[in-house]
Design a protein around this motif. Structure first.
Motif, PDB file in Angstrom:
ATOM      1  N   ARG A  83     -32.478  88.443  13.670  1.00 41.64           N
ATOM      2  CA  ARG A  83     -33.079  89.754  13.859  1.00 41.64           C
ATOM      3  C   ARG A  83     -33.261  90.518  12.546  1.00 41.64           C
ATOM      4  N   GLY A  84     -32.336  90.349  11.616  1.00 41.96           N
ATOM      5  CA  GLY A  84     -32.416  91.059  10.351  1.00 41.96           C
ATOM      6  C   GLY A  84     -33.453  90.527   9.393  1.00 41.96           C
ATOM      7  N   GLY A  85     -34.055  89.349   9.691  1.00 38.32           N
ATOM      8  CA  GLY A  85     -35.136  88.842   8.864  1.00 38.32           C
ATOM      9  C   GLY A  85     -34.833  87.548   8.152  1.00 38.32           C
ATOM     10  N   ARG A  86     -34.731  86.451   8.896  1.00 36.39           N
ATOM     11  CA  ARG A  86     -34.534  85.142   8.266  1.00 36.39           C
ATOM     12  C   ARG A  86     -35.008  84.070   9.227  1.00 36.39           C
ATOM     13  N   LEU A  87     -35.693  83.065   8.684  1.00 37.78           N
ATOM     14  CA  LEU A  87     -36.131  81.882   9.417  1.00 37.78           C
ATOM     15  C   LEU A  87     -35.446  80.671   8.807  1.00 37.78           C
ATOM     16  N   THR A  88     -34.784  79.870   9.639  1.00 38.45           N
ATOM     17  CA  THR A  88     -34.050  78.705   9.162  1.00 38.45           C
ATOM     18  C   THR A  88     -34.465  77.476   9.949  1.00 38.45           C
ATOM     19  N   ALA A  89     -34.728  76.389   9.233  1.00 35.05           N
ATOM     20  CA  ALA A  89     -35.031  75.104   9.856  1.00 35.05           C
ATOM     21  C   ALA A  89     -33.808  74.201   9.760  1.00 35.05           C
ATOM     22  N   ASP A  93     -30.818  65.646  10.949  1.00 34.39           N
ATOM     23  CA  ASP A  93     -29.566  65.179  10.347  1.00 34.39           C
ATOM     24  C   ASP A  93     -28.566  66.316  10.128  1.00 34.39           C
ATOM     25  N   GLY A  94     -28.908  67.541  10.554  1.00 38.30           N
ATOM     26  CA  GLY A  94     -28.001  68.675  10.415  1.00 38.30           C
ATOM     27  C   GLY A  94     -28.206  69.501   9.172  1.00 38.30           C
ATOM     28  N   THR A  95     -29.106  69.080   8.289  1.00 38.20           N
ATOM     29  CA  THR A  95     -29.379  69.847   7.081  1.00 38.20           C
ATOM     30  C   THR A  95     -30.145  71.115   7.432  1.00 38.20           C
ATOM     31  N   ALA A  96     -29.655  72.254   6.950  1.00 39.85           N
ATOM     32  CA  ALA A  96     -30.277  73.546   7.234  1.00 39.85           C
ATOM     33  C   ALA A  96     -30.936  74.094   5.979  1.00 39.85           C
ATOM     34  N   ARG A  97     -32.150  74.631   6.144  1.00 41.02           N
ATOM     35  CA  ARG A  97     -32.894  75.172   5.015  1.00 41.02           C
ATOM     36  C   ARG A  97     -33.526  76.502   5.416  1.00 41.02           C
ATOM     37  N   GLU A  98     -33.256  77.561   4.646  1.00 44.54           N
ATOM     38  CA  GLU A  98     -33.935  78.828   4.864  1.00 44.54           C
ATOM     39  C   GLU A  98     -35.370  78.712   4.387  1.00 44.54           C
ATOM     40  N   LEU A  99     -36.315  79.104   5.245  1.00 47.18           N
ATOM     41  CA  LEU A  99     -37.717  79.033   4.874  1.00 47.18           C
ATOM     42  C   LEU A  99     -38.095  80.181   3.950  1.00 47.18           C
ATOM     43  N   ASP A 100     -38.980  79.885   3.025  1.00 47.50           N
ATOM     44  CA  ASP A 100     -39.599  80.919   2.218  1.00 47.50           C
ATOM     45  C   ASP A 100     -40.672  81.579   3.085  1.00 47.50           C
ATOM     46  N   ASP A 126     -51.228  71.420  14.453  1.00 47.05           N
ATOM     47  CA  ASP A 126     -51.609  72.646  13.734  1.00 47.05           C
ATOM     48  C   ASP A 126     -50.464  73.311  12.962  1.00 47.05           C
ATOM     49  N   ARG A 127     -49.212  72.836  13.151  1.00 45.68           N
ATOM     50  CA  ARG A 127     -48.039  73.377  12.438  1.00 45.68           C
ATOM     51  C   ARG A 127     -47.924  74.902  12.609  1.00 45.68           C
ATOM     52  N   ARG A 128     -48.335  75.424  13.729  1.00 43.98           N
ATOM     53  CA  ARG A 128     -48.429  76.866  13.955  1.00 43.98           C
ATOM     54  C   ARG A 128     -47.269  77.342  14.826  1.00 43.98           C
ATOM     55  N   PHE A 129     -46.727  78.504  14.494  1.00 41.91           N
ATOM     56  CA  PHE A 129     -45.749  79.151  15.372  1.00 41.91           C
ATOM     57  C   PHE A 129     -46.011  80.645  15.375  1.00 41.91           C
ATOM     58  N   TYR A 130     -45.357  81.324  16.316  1.00 38.11           N
ATOM     59  CA  TYR A 130     -45.613  82.742  16.546  1.00 38.11           C
ATOM     60  C   TYR A 130     -44.287  83.491  16.579  1.00 38.11           C
ATOM     61  N   TRP A 148     -48.013  82.064  12.274  1.00 42.97           N
ATOM     62  CA  TRP A 148     -47.626  81.449  11.014  1.00 42.97           C
ATOM     63  C   TRP A 148     -47.945  79.954  11.058  1.00 42.97           C
ATOM     64  N   THR A 149     -47.997  79.340   9.881  1.00 45.28           N
ATOM     65  CA  THR A 149     -47.916  77.885   9.778  1.00 45.28           C
ATOM     66  C   THR A 149     -46.745  77.534   8.870  1.00 45.28           C
ATOM     67  N   VAL A 150     -46.199  76.346   9.067  1.00 48.57           N
ATOM     68  CA  VAL A 150     -45.108  75.873   8.228  1.00 48.57           C
ATOM     69  C   VAL A 150     -45.483  74.503   7.673  1.00 48.57           C
ATOM     70  N   ASP A 151     -45.133  74.249   6.419  1.00 49.70           N
ATOM     71  CA  ASP A 151     -45.481  72.979   5.789  1.00 49.70           C
ATOM     72  C   ASP A 151     -44.663  71.840   6.389  1.00 49.70           C
ATOM     73  N   GLU A 152     -45.093  70.615   6.135  1.00 46.63           N
ATOM     74  CA  GLU A 152     -44.452  69.446   6.744  1.00 46.63           C
ATOM     75  C   GLU A 152     -43.034  69.228   6.256  1.00 46.63           C
ATOM     76  N   ASP A 153     -42.696  69.770   5.091  1.00 47.18           N
ATOM     77  CA  ASP A 153     -41.342  69.623   4.566  1.00 47.18           C
ATOM     78  C   ASP A 153     -40.409  70.750   5.012  1.00 47.18           C
ATOM     79  N   TRP A 154     -40.904  71.651   5.825  1.00 46.61           N
ATOM     80  CA  TRP A 154     -40.100  72.761   6.348  1.00 46.61           C
ATOM     81  C   TRP A 154     -39.482  73.584   5.209  1.00 46.61           C
ATOM     82  N   THR A 155     -40.334  73.984   4.262  1.00 43.05           N
ATOM     83  CA  THR A 155     -39.844  74.823   3.162  1.00 43.05           C
ATOM     84  C   THR A 155     -40.478  76.213   3.154  1.00 43.05           C
ATOM     85  N   THR A 156     -41.746  76.320   3.614  1.00 48.28           N
ATOM     86  CA  THR A 156     -42.482  77.573   3.477  1.00 48.28           C
ATOM     87  C   THR A 156     -43.233  77.901   4.757  1.00 48.28           C
TER      88      THR A 156
END
Length: 409
Positions: A83-89, A93-100, A126-130, A148-156
């Protein structure tokens, strides 16, 4: 703050099959009440029926702060927002990455912030989410649906429709009753559940997008084909699916039926689960004398002609129902086809069994999740057959959880 990449170990929680009491939930004169079954416990709660499979509960990701929603991508990656403003993938394998992701304009106050999240039905292509979120704009604030769209590497994550839909009112002083769940219906239209912002005139005003369920085209943000008010002169009214809502926190589609169920929170009594009816008025009308927000009126006011009665109501006191989804498949045994509803105040998960017409047959609480996780915001059924949960306790103590039935022995 979670930053960069980290690997999160899976932690198994206790799965003792103790039936813990919960607050009573009644239906009064609601449809299906005469068919409802439950087993009362000595403290007045509702026990689970016999024959349910044991559940295994795993922590997928911890250290979260008010995670609101979660979605599972076709490659198994989980996307969770806070809610405070963060998107995480979270990778398989359990690796977590905060999206830019550009969330610099986020309006996060009280109950409002980064809220509902859903992937496009064609996400693999389409790699699209809402998202549905509060936004600071031109010296004020509102709630918007952003694509939004997200890249295939789940970074941005990149905004591609900013906004897809704007102009949803927000309570700028407190953030109260901001909604805001987003889900796709079987036709491919995007449903948006909104809150009334604690403004009494909004739910019954067909010219306001607050206190409604909206049905929009996910490509244009305009009204989806077949909307009940498609010919109205007001462009906002054309977006409406239903009105008379207080704070729509959950939207779920029943597999195979196309039925849409919505969940909202009541005032001092009557949290509700409703069966969506195009053009329906669900009866919340707190517009008191002088514009007061009168929370003493019924959640579904019988004085409103044609007000649609709830499928399920908590009675009093409320338990603060939130997100919901349907679990299905043989592995779920006695849970197969049940609507599972997150509970924030009387902590846990409520299970509702409905017949084919949406009438309530049975209600009970999920034993393994009763008073063990704190506030549960969002149950979401994954395409892998698991149920994913977000907790909402704050203080960096929240988790994303995976719930699966144990194999029968």
């Amino acid at each position: 703050m979670l930053g960069g990449v980290r690997s999160v170990p899976v932690v198994f929680l206790a799965t003792a099959l103790v039936l813990i009491g919960c607050s009573a939930a009644g239906t009064g004169d609601l449809p299906g009440a005469q068919e409802q079954k439950s087993t009362a416990t000595p403290d007045g709660g509702v026990a689970a029926p016999d024959g349910l499979p044991a559940l295994r509960v795993q922590t997928v990701l911890d250290g979260l702060d008010h995670p609101w929603d979660v979605a599972r991508a076709p490659d198994g990656t989980l996307l969770v927002d806070e809610r405070g403003g963060r998107l995480t993938a979270v990778a398989p394998d359990g690796t977590a990455r905060e999206l830019d992701a550009d969330l610099a304009d986020l309006f996060a106050e009280g109950e409002t912030g980064l809220m509902g999240l859903v992937l496009s039905p064609a996400f693999a292509e389409d790699r699209r989410f809402y998202t549905c979120q509060g936004v600071e704009e031109d010296g004020g604030a509102e709630i918007q649906v952003i694509a939004w769209t997200v890249d295939e590497d789940w970074t941005t994550a990149t905004r591609v429709a900013d906004p897809l839909l704007g102009g949803i009112p927000v309570n700028e002083a407190t953030g109260r009753h901001g909604g805001c769940r987003v889900r796709f219906d079987p036709s491919g239209a995007l449903l948006v559940g909104t809150g009334d912002n604690a403004v009494g005139s909004h739910p019954q005003d067909l010219g306001s997008l607050a206190g409604k369920v909206l049905r929009i085209d996910p490509a244009t943000g305009g009204p989806a084909p077949g909307n009940p008010f498609a010919d109205d002169a007001d462009p906002d009214t054309r977006l409406l699916l239903s009105s008379g809502h207080r704070n729509v926190q959950g939207i779920a589609v029943r597999p195979g039926s196309g039925q849409v169920l919505t969940v909202e929170q009541g005032p001092d009594r009557d949290d509700e689960v409703n069966l969506s009816v195009p053009g329906g008025n669900y009866g919340w009308d707190p517009d008191g004398p002088g514009g007061d927000y009168d929370e003493s009126v019924p959640m579904t006011d019988p004085a409103i002609p044609g007000a649609v009665p709830a499928v399920w109501s908590s009675g009093g006191p409320t338990i603060a129902t939130s997100g919901a989804d349907v679990v299905s498949g043989p592995r779920w045994g006695g849970y197969d086809g049940a609507l599972l509803v997150g509970v924030l105040k009387d902590t846990g998960v409520l299970a509702l069994r409905l017949d084919g017409t949406g009438r309530l047959l049975e209600q009970f609480r999920v034993p393994e999740l009763e008073d063990t996780l704190g506030r549960v915001r969002s149950p979401v059924a994954g395409a892998d057959g698991a149920l994913y949960l977000t907790t909402d306790n704050g203080g960096g103590e929240d988790r994303l959880l995976r719930v699966t039935p144990e194999p029968s022995r």
